[in-house]
Design an enzyme around this catalytic site. Structure first.
Site, mmCIF file in Angstrom:
data_model
loop_
_atom_site.group_PDB
_atom_site.id
_atom_site.type_symbol
_atom_site.label_atom_id
_atom_site.label_comp_id
_atom_site.label_asym_id
_atom_site.label_seq_id
_atom_site.Cartn_x
_atom_site.Cartn_y
_atom_site.Cartn_z
ATOM 1 N N ALA A 83 -2.316 -9.276 5.632
ATOM 2 C CA ALA A 83 -3.316 -10.165 6.223
ATOM 3 C C ALA A 83 -4.715 -9.763 5.770
ATOM 4 O O ALA A 83 -4.999 -8.578 5.565
ATOM 5 C CB ALA A 83 -3.223 -10.090 7.742
ATOM 6 N N GLY A 128 1.775 -7.996 5.800
ATOM 7 C CA GLY A 128 2.229 -9.382 5.671
ATOM 8 C C GLY A 128 2.735 -9.720 4.280
ATOM 9 O O GLY A 128 3.567 -10.621 4.119
ATOM 10 N N GLU A 131 6.178 -8.671 4.246
ATOM 11 C CA GLU A 131 6.960 -9.605 5.066
ATOM 12 C C GLU A 131 7.278 -10.898 4.307
ATOM 13 O O GLU A 131 8.335 -11.491 4.516
ATOM 14 C CB GLU A 131 6.208 -9.897 6.374
ATOM 15 N N GLU A 151 0.774 -1.758 9.744
ATOM 16 C CA GLU A 151 0.186 -2.395 10.938
ATOM 17 C C GLU A 151 -0.094 -1.389 12.040
ATOM 18 O O GLU A 151 -1.069 -1.526 12.789
ATOM 19 C CB GLU A 151 1.112 -3.510 11.452
HETATM 20 N N1 CO8 Z 1 -7.690 -7.751 3.630
HETATM 21 C C1 CO8 Z 1 -8.830 -8.105 3.007
HETATM 22 N N2 CO8 Z 1 -9.299 -7.514 1.880
HETATM 23 C C2 CO8 Z 1 -8.574 -6.497 1.391
HETATM 24 C C3 CO8 Z 1 -7.383 -6.058 1.995
HETATM 25 C C4 CO8 Z 1 -6.939 -6.745 3.166
HETATM 26 N N3 CO8 Z 1 -5.758 -6.475 3.779
HETATM 27 N N4 CO8 Z 1 -6.904 -5.015 1.280
HETATM 28 C C5 CO8 Z 1 -7.747 -4.835 0.261
HETATM 29 N N5 CO8 Z 1 -8.762 -5.721 0.322
HETATM 30 C C6 CO8 Z 1 -9.888 -5.843 -0.587
HETATM 31 C C7 CO8 Z 1 -10.866 -4.710 -0.386
HETATM 32 O O1 CO8 Z 1 -11.711 -4.974 0.702
HETATM 33 C C8 CO8 Z 1 -11.584 -4.710 -1.723
HETATM 34 O O2 CO8 Z 1 -12.482 -5.783 -1.792
HETATM 35 P P1 CO8 Z 1 -14.077 -5.484 -1.969
HETATM 36 O O3 CO8 Z 1 -14.185 -4.796 -3.291
HETATM 37 O O4 CO8 Z 1 -14.696 -6.842 -1.943
HETATM 38 O O5 CO8 Z 1 -14.448 -4.604 -0.817
HETATM 39 C C9 CO8 Z 1 -10.459 -5.036 -2.707
HETATM 40 O O6 CO8 Z 1 -9.454 -5.695 -1.943
HETATM 41 C C10 CO8 Z 1 -9.868 -3.812 -3.349
HETATM 42 O O7 CO8 Z 1 -9.453 -2.921 -2.315
HETATM 43 P P2 CO8 Z 1 -9.936 -1.390 -2.229
HETATM 44 O O8 CO8 Z 1 -11.308 -1.235 -2.800
HETATM 45 O O9 CO8 Z 1 -9.726 -0.918 -0.837
HETATM 46 O O10 CO8 Z 1 -8.905 -0.694 -3.234
HETATM 47 P P3 CO8 Z 1 -8.250 0.759 -3.090
HETATM 48 O O11 CO8 Z 1 -7.483 0.976 -4.340
HETATM 49 O O12 CO8 Z 1 -9.255 1.760 -2.684
HETATM 50 O O13 CO8 Z 1 -7.217 0.609 -1.850
HETATM 51 C C11 CO8 Z 1 -5.472 -0.406 -0.547
HETATM 52 C C12 CO8 Z 1 -6.182 -0.347 -1.907
HETATM 53 C C13 CO8 Z 1 -4.744 0.896 -0.289
HETATM 54 C C14 CO8 Z 1 -4.481 -1.554 -0.587
HETATM 55 C C15 CO8 Z 1 -6.516 -0.617 0.584
HETATM 56 O O14 CO8 Z 1 -7.340 -1.718 0.223
HETATM 57 C C16 CO8 Z 1 -5.927 -0.905 1.938
HETATM 58 O O15 CO8 Z 1 -5.466 -0.006 2.629
HETATM 59 N N6 CO8 Z 1 -5.937 -2.192 2.354
HETATM 60 C C17 CO8 Z 1 -5.448 -2.583 3.670
HETATM 61 C C18 CO8 Z 1 -3.939 -2.733 3.646
HETATM 62 C C19 CO8 Z 1 -3.412 -3.095 5.023
HETATM 63 O O16 CO8 Z 1 -3.635 -2.385 6.008
HETATM 64 N N7 CO8 Z 1 -2.652 -4.225 5.089
HETATM 65 C C20 CO8 Z 1 -2.018 -4.645 6.329
HETATM 66 C C21 CO8 Z 1 -2.844 -5.718 6.962
HETATM 67 S S1 CO8 Z 1 -2.172 -6.151 8.554
HETATM 68 C C22 CO8 Z 1 -0.953 -7.254 8.205
HETATM 69 O O17 CO8 Z 1 -0.676 -7.600 7.099
HETATM 70 C C23 CO8 Z 1 -0.217 -7.817 9.415
HETATM 71 C C24 CO8 Z 1 0.327 -9.177 9.089
HETATM 72 C C25 CO8 Z 1 0.792 -9.826 10.341
HETATM 73 C C26 CO8 Z 1 0.769 -11.334 10.145
HETATM 74 C C27 CO8 Z 1 0.530 -12.019 11.424
HETATM 75 C C28 CO8 Z 1 -0.693 -12.927 11.348
HETATM 76 C C29 CO8 Z 1 -1.090 -13.542 12.673
#
Ligand code: CO8
Length: 278
Positions: A83, A128, A131, A151
């Protein structure tokens, strides 16, 4: 993920856009190719992706030319990081929270496809995004794939089928371990656990092998393919006796099809069968 050499690159201007170009659709040799296309945000699921993926699935389900669906993602870094956390807003009432239900319609749309579905996974496949892959029938990943359900680190639980589909796929104990720790794991481990059934050595190989796999599945009898899916997916919720009864019913129905006779004729004539779904 780089596209395979024969199909042209899936870029922002190729394919049929669904959801502001956040999801692209191409059709090739009976395969509907759906590409998550927000590479700058690692294909994070925002409203455009939700709507685009839902519409893409519905369009491909309705298209009689399409016999298999391949879901893949643009950019080198990953399939999907889940997400879009930047869209997270406080939810102040139960009524408002209930309104978020349709937000997972995109996963339901993938799972509801009657046609075989394949997820081609590279790089990050988190939350997600994982998923979405779990809602597909077959998962193939490149060696750089990194899976996880983080999550728990966000004070949440998987909300798009993960708590139900992952235990059914790999067992309760292993799924609980992964969901309670939020730990990431690589492609080799995913293969060992049974999260994926195929591993490609590189992103390039993934692009070729996933498309070839989808084309192989698309060349089968579409009715038999749909019935395999129905028998396995519906059967998983039944006891053995009812599951066997369902299998028998579907098997018997297939005895009446032209495709069955075409397959036998092709065998006798030492040629490839041409299946019509009749
Ligand atoms: N959402 C939005 N933007 C994201 C996300 C995300 N989940 N993950 C990465 N990005 C963006 C970053 O913000 C960044 O953008 P910007 O340069 O503009 O800031 C770009 O992608 C690159 O990311 P990073 O600079 O962070 O790159 P790294 O190599 O340092 O790290 C990671 C990569 C490890 C993937 C890190 O970005 C991270 O941990 N991201 C979050 C991952 C996460 O926690 N995902 C789970 C989200 S919760 C979920 O999916 C629940 C779904 C339930 C669905 C139900 C809906 C109602």
């Amino acid at each position: 993920m780089p596209s395979d050499p024969e199909s042209h690159a899936v870029g922002a201007h190729d394919g049929e856009p669904h959801g502001d170009g956040a999801v692209l659709v191409e059709r090739r040799n009976g395969v509907g190719i759906v590409t998550l296309n927000r590479p700058d945000a690692l294909n994070a699921i925002n409203m455009a992706v939700r709507g685009g993926l839902t519409r893409a699935c519905r369009a491909l389900e309705a298209d009689p030319e399409i016999r298999a669906v391949l879901i893949r993602a643009a950019g080198e870094r990953g399939f999907c990081v889940g997400a879009d956390i930047k869209e997270f807003r406080p939810v102040t009432s139960a009524v408002a929270a209930r309104r978020t239900d349709p937000a997972i319609a995109y996963v339901d749309a993938v799972a509801a496809l009657g046609k075989p579905t394949i997820a081609a996974i590279h790089g990050f496949c988190l939350g997600g995004g994982f998923e979405i892959a779990l809602a597909c029938d077959i998962r193939i990943a490149s060696a750089d794939a990194l899976f996880g359900l983080p999550e728990i680190n966000l004070g949440l639980i998987p909300g798009a089928g993960g708590t139900q589909r992952l235990p059914r796929l790999i067992g309760v104990g292993r799924a609980l371990d992964l969901m309670l720790t939020g730990e990431r794991f690589g492609a080799e481990e995913a293969l060992r656990l049974g999260v994926i059934s195929r591993l490609a050595p590189s992103q390039g190989a993934l692009a070729e092998q996933s498309l070839a796999l989808a084309e192989t599945v698309a060349a089968k009898s579409p009715t038999a393919a749909a019935y395999v899916k129905e028998a396995v997916m519906a059967g998983a919720d039944l006891d053995l006796k009812d599951g066997i009864a369902l299998e028998r019913t579907l098997f018997t129905l297939l005895l009446t099809t032209e495709d069955r006779m075409e397959a036998a004729a092709a065998f006798r004539e030492k040629r490839r069968p041409v299946f019509t779904g009749h």
